[in-house]
Scaffold this active site. Structure first.
Site, PDB file in Angstrom:
ATOM      1  N   ASP A 127    -104.419  19.644 -16.899  1.00 45.78           N
ATOM      2  CA  ASP A 127    -105.608  18.882 -17.272  1.00 45.78           C
ATOM      3  C   ASP A 127    -105.602  18.432 -18.723  1.00 45.78           C
ATOM      4  O   ASP A 127    -106.654  18.170 -19.298  1.00 45.78           O
ATOM      5  CB  ASP A 127    -106.867  19.706 -16.990  1.00 45.78           C
ATOM      6  CG  ASP A 127    -106.923  21.001 -17.805  1.00 45.78           C
ATOM      7  OD1 ASP A 127    -105.958  21.281 -18.544  1.00 45.78           O
ATOM      8  OD2 ASP A 127    -107.926  21.727 -17.698  1.00 45.78           O
ATOM      9  N   CYS A 186    -113.182  18.546 -17.444  1.00 44.42           N
ATOM     10  CA  CYS A 186    -114.229  18.597 -16.432  1.00 44.42           C
ATOM     11  C   CYS A 186    -115.322  19.597 -16.803  1.00 44.42           C
ATOM     12  O   CYS A 186    -116.448  19.516 -16.309  1.00 44.42           O
ATOM     13  CB  CYS A 186    -113.642  18.911 -15.059  1.00 44.42           C
ATOM     14  SG  CYS A 186    -112.789  20.494 -14.944  1.00 44.42           S
ATOM     15  N   CYS A 243     -88.761   3.765 -24.979  1.00 47.36           N
ATOM     16  CA  CYS A 243     -89.462   5.030 -24.795  1.00 47.36           C
ATOM     17  C   CYS A 243     -88.726   6.166 -25.517  1.00 47.36           C
ATOM     18  O   CYS A 243     -87.514   6.321 -25.341  1.00 47.36           O
ATOM     19  CB  CYS A 243     -89.583   5.367 -23.299  1.00 47.36           C
ATOM     20  SG  CYS A 243     -90.283   6.998 -22.958  1.00 47.36           S
TER      21      CYS A 243
END
Length: 251
Positions: A127, A186, A243
């Site tokens: 997360d 969250c 990248c």
């Protein structure tokens, strides 16, 4: 496969695309899961039910009452337990034939690299951006496909980053590590509980396809879901040849 396995996986075996050969690959496969929470719960449960032979769960957190609104692998009775131990119990109840390794730790550096090298597919169910970038770097270095998911509020996304494909981007091509992105949790922003189920289940589907060697993966495509309107958007993502993570891999 013995008779019990043939019965358990019969609905997979009936699919021409999977059959005995594909199911055998699943039984021999090893999935590394970073995170055993909202996304990791449905993803791990479907991998176990599908017969992925070895699942390694990595999560340093414990089960909290606030998790139970969406983290369906855990139960009220297991509040306070390490999430990986709770997850191992749940997965072995679904399918005792699956080997589950539970690592209650925050992995990084050489430890993370060693775990990725040992896996056939990695599912990033974390997360935060720092973990996602660390997992991506390890997957690019090892040439192991990465199934990435994220969900917050009513918005979800899922993609596959497969550095084995020359033209496929890595996570850092899409989200450059030097660029600042809003970090939302969250715990402060909230999350629609079925959303993590939808995204986590799609991560499982992509991982199963990769392990079984079937279909076309989401490599090079990012799916975005607005769960308020239940609308999907598909974005084509190209490889960034500048990248800092994957630019030199195929050059």
């Amino acid at each position: 496969m013995d008779d019990q396995q043939l019965l358990r996986y019969s609905r997979h075996i009936l699919l021409d695309e999977i059959d005995i050969e594909g199911q055998t690959r699943l039984l021999q496969g090893h999935a590394l899961m970073i995170g055993a929470g909202g996304l990791g719960s449905p993803a791990a449960m479907y991998l176990a039910s599908a017969g992925v032979g070895h699942i390694t769960l990595v999560d340093h957190d414990t089960v909290d009452l606030t998790n139970l609104q969406r983290q369906i692998m855990h139960t009220t009775a297991r509040v306070g337990q390490p999430k990986v131990d709770s997850g191992r119990e749940a997965l072995q109840q679904i399918n005792p034939g699956v080997q589950v390794t539970a690592l209650a730790e925050r992995v990084e550096g050489e430890r993370l690299q060693a775990l990725v090298v040992d896996a056939d597919v990695v599912l990033d169910c974390s997360d935060n951006f720092a973990t996602r970038h660390a997992v991506n770097r390890a997957c690019v270095a090892a040439g192991v496909p990465l199934v990435s998911g994220a969900a917050i509020r009513f918005d979800g996304q899922v993609s596959v980053f497969d550095s084995r494909q020359e033209k496929a981007p890595c996570y850092a091509c899409l989200f450059p590590p030097e660029r600042e992105f809003e970090e939302v949790q969250c715990s402060t922003m909230g999350v629609f509980s079925p959303l993590v189920g939808i995204i986590g289940t799609m991560q499982a589907a992509e991982a199963i396809k990769l392990l079984a060697g079937i279909g076309r993966s989401l490599a090079g495509r990012l799916l975005l879901l607005d769960a308020r309107e239940m609308e999907w958007t598909s974005i084509t993502v190209g490889r960034d040849h500048q990248c800092p993570v994957c630019a030199q891999r195929h050059d």
